[in-house]
Design an enzyme around this catalytic site. Structure first.
Site, PDB file in Angstrom:
ATOM      1  N   LYS A   1       0.844  -1.196   0.000  1.00  0.00           N
ATOM      2  CA  LYS A   1       0.000   0.000   0.000  1.00  0.00           C
ATOM      3  C   LYS A   1       0.883   1.250   0.000  1.00  0.00           C
ATOM      4  O   LYS A   1       1.795   1.368   0.829  1.00  0.00           O
ATOM      5  CB  LYS A   1      -0.898   0.006   1.245  1.00  0.00           C
ATOM      6  CG  LYS A   1      -1.967  -1.095   1.221  1.00  0.00           C
ATOM      7  CD  LYS A   1      -3.072  -0.771   0.233  1.00  0.00           C
ATOM      8  CE  LYS A   1      -4.253  -1.724   0.395  1.00  0.00           C
ATOM      9  NZ  LYS A   1      -5.317  -1.444  -0.588  1.00  0.00           N
TER      10      LYS A   1
ATOM     11  N   ASP B   1      -0.403  -0.823  -4.646  1.00  0.00           N
ATOM     12  CA  ASP B   1      -1.738  -0.214  -4.665  1.00  0.00           C
ATOM     13  C   ASP B   1      -1.674   1.204  -4.114  1.00  0.00           C
ATOM     14  O   ASP B   1      -1.407   1.406  -2.932  1.00  0.00           O
ATOM     15  CB  ASP B   1      -2.707  -1.060  -3.813  1.00  0.00           C
ATOM     16  CG  ASP B   1      -4.152  -0.586  -3.951  1.00  0.00           C
ATOM     17  OD1 ASP B   1      -4.394   0.420  -4.667  1.00  0.00           O
ATOM     18  OD2 ASP B   1      -5.046  -1.215  -3.345  1.00  0.00           O
TER      19      ASP B   1
ATOM     20  N   ASP C   1      -9.297  -0.482  -9.816  1.00  0.00           N
ATOM     21  CA  ASP C   1     -10.053  -0.973  -8.652  1.00  0.00           C
ATOM     22  C   ASP C   1     -11.238  -0.039  -8.398  1.00  0.00           C
ATOM     23  O   ASP C   1     -12.351  -0.289  -8.877  1.00  0.00           O
ATOM     24  CB  ASP C   1      -9.133  -1.080  -7.428  1.00  0.00           C
ATOM     25  CG  ASP C   1      -9.860  -1.599  -6.195  1.00  0.00           C
ATOM     26  OD1 ASP C   1     -11.023  -2.019  -6.324  1.00  0.00           O
ATOM     27  OD2 ASP C   1      -9.282  -1.579  -5.083  1.00  0.00           O
TER      28      ASP C   1
ATOM     29  N   LYS D   1     -14.530  -6.805  -6.899  1.00  0.00           N
ATOM     30  CA  LYS D   1     -14.826  -7.028  -5.474  1.00  0.00           C
ATOM     31  C   LYS D   1     -16.334  -7.146  -5.332  1.00  0.00           C
ATOM     32  O   LYS D   1     -17.078  -6.316  -5.879  1.00  0.00           O
ATOM     33  CB  LYS D   1     -14.330  -5.856  -4.621  1.00  0.00           C
ATOM     34  CG  LYS D   1     -12.814  -5.753  -4.540  1.00  0.00           C
ATOM     35  CD  LYS D   1     -12.401  -4.548  -3.717  1.00  0.00           C
ATOM     36  CE  LYS D   1     -10.882  -4.455  -3.623  1.00  0.00           C
ATOM     37  NZ  LYS D   1     -10.442  -3.137  -3.130  1.00  0.00           N
TER      38      LYS D   1
HETATM   39 MG    MG Z   1      -7.237  -1.471  -4.199  1.00  0.00          MG
END
Ligand code: MG
Length: 359
Positions: free
Chosen positions: A162, A190, A243, A267
């Site tokens: 991250k 990400d 995303d 997701k």
């Molecule tokens: Mg993500």
């Protein structure tokens, strides 16, 4: 077999360490859990996390959407009328994708149980195990390096780093982690919308010039910055994964047609469940765009539903399903086996979860 009852509960599971991204810091999984009971006594389970900064959903909004809108519409419907149930689920209330995902997965759980098959076999049955990455929270460089080495020692071969809070400083993070873990570990980065398009090209380009390989870079710029996503995708060699830019099947078409990403992160909490996620898979198959299955801060019910879905479909080539690995305890009985980086499906009908502590 008809839907007789939909009950709403809540779980609270402390994390091993706080989860930090460019968008938020969280120290426990506090999710809505639901139980759908059929008229023959069979039960299906679902789960939804309140990811307000991404989906707009809160514990209260998820609870109300299910109790006040979704449940009254679905009670009495035949579990084999999946198409009818899903039309009602998505038509009775706008948005609220996390609430819809919880109900969708509980319905699929019941449906597969009625067929006496594990869910991944009902949905496509491609394979019975998948490999997940492990998320490394955004922290000072030294801490991220030691967390990465620890993950590697636990058997994870893919790390999801991250970043996105400090612009060009992220170059140091990625470089230090790559140096510490060596070349055999795959690194996914990400930014959670944290960079500008120009920063993203500069950071990714610098990594490429240094010969530091990244499996992909996820959501470099703001979710609604379509032109920014296009700019980054066009100007770097590293694959770009959309995303937060892709919630719906329509979003997937727009991103793919506009060449605004190379890969799509599906997701269930963004799509509103498996039924809509299957549409993205079909679109991705048509265009030959590989997908990743991801999760929010979810525990074993929701992550296991996502794991069954991912195991079913060949177009899903990457998995970011580390939710249960981040939890300090597992309060559920049953479900797929989580063994380090491996998630192994078994032949228990449905998702496989046998009970949840709140019911
Ligand atoms: Mg993500």
């Amino acid at each position: 077999m008809k839907i007789a009852k939909i009950e709403v509960g809540e779980v609270k599971i402390p994390l091993v360490t706080p989860f930090k991204t460019a968008l938020r810091t969280v120290d426990c999984v506090n999710d809505i859990v639901i139980k759908v009971t059929a008229d023959d006594g069979q039960v299906g389970f679902g789960e939804a996390p309140p990811t307000a900064v991404i989906t707009g959903d809160t514990l209260g909004s998820i609870r109300c959407a299910i109790q006040d809108f979704i449940a009254p519409n679905l009670i009495g419907m035949d579990i084999f009328d999946i198409d009818g149930i899903m039309k009602k689920l998505h038509g009775c209330i706008l948005k609220n994708t996390s609430a819809k995902a919880a109900v969708d997965m509980a319905v699929y759980d019941l449906y597969a149980k009625a067929l006496n098959q594990p869910l991944y076999k009902v949905l496509g049955g491609r394979r019975n195990r998948i490999e997940t990455d492990l998320t490394i929270s955004v922290n000072p460089v030294d801490e991220m390096v030691s967390d990465s080495v620890k993950a590697m020692e636990q058997g994870f071969k893919i790390l999801k780093i991250k970043v996105g809070k400090e612009g060009l400083e992220d170059i140091k993070r990625i470089e230090a982690i790559r140096k510490a873990v060596g070349d055999d570990i795959a690194i996914r980065v990400d930014a959670n919308q944290g960079w500008t398009a120009k920063e993203a090209v500069k950071i990714i380009g610098t990594m490429e010039d240094k010969g530091i390989v990244m499996d992909l870079v996820e959501q470099p710029v703001h979710a609604h910055d379509f032109k920014g996503m296009q700019y980054v995708t066009k100007h770097v060699y590293t694959p770009i994964l959309a995303d937060e830019s892709v919630f719906t099947a329509e979003d997937a078409i727009r991103i793919i047609e506009g060449r605004a990403a190379d890969l799509i992160n599906i997701k269930l909490m963004k799509t509103g469940g498996i039924y809509e996620a299957l549409k993205i898979c079909s679109i991705a198959e048509i265009y030959g765009v590989e997908c990743m299955i991801g999760c929010m801060l979810e525990s074993k019910i929701a992550v296991s539903a996502a794991a069954h879905f991912a195991a079913a479909k060949g177009i899903i080539t990457r998995a970011d399903l580390d939710g249960p690995s981040l939890c300090s305890i597992d309060p559920y009985e049953g479900g797929p086996i989580y063994q380090g980086a491996d998630i192994i499906m078994n032949d228990t009908p449905g998702i496989g979860i046998l009970n949840a502590p709140c019911f």
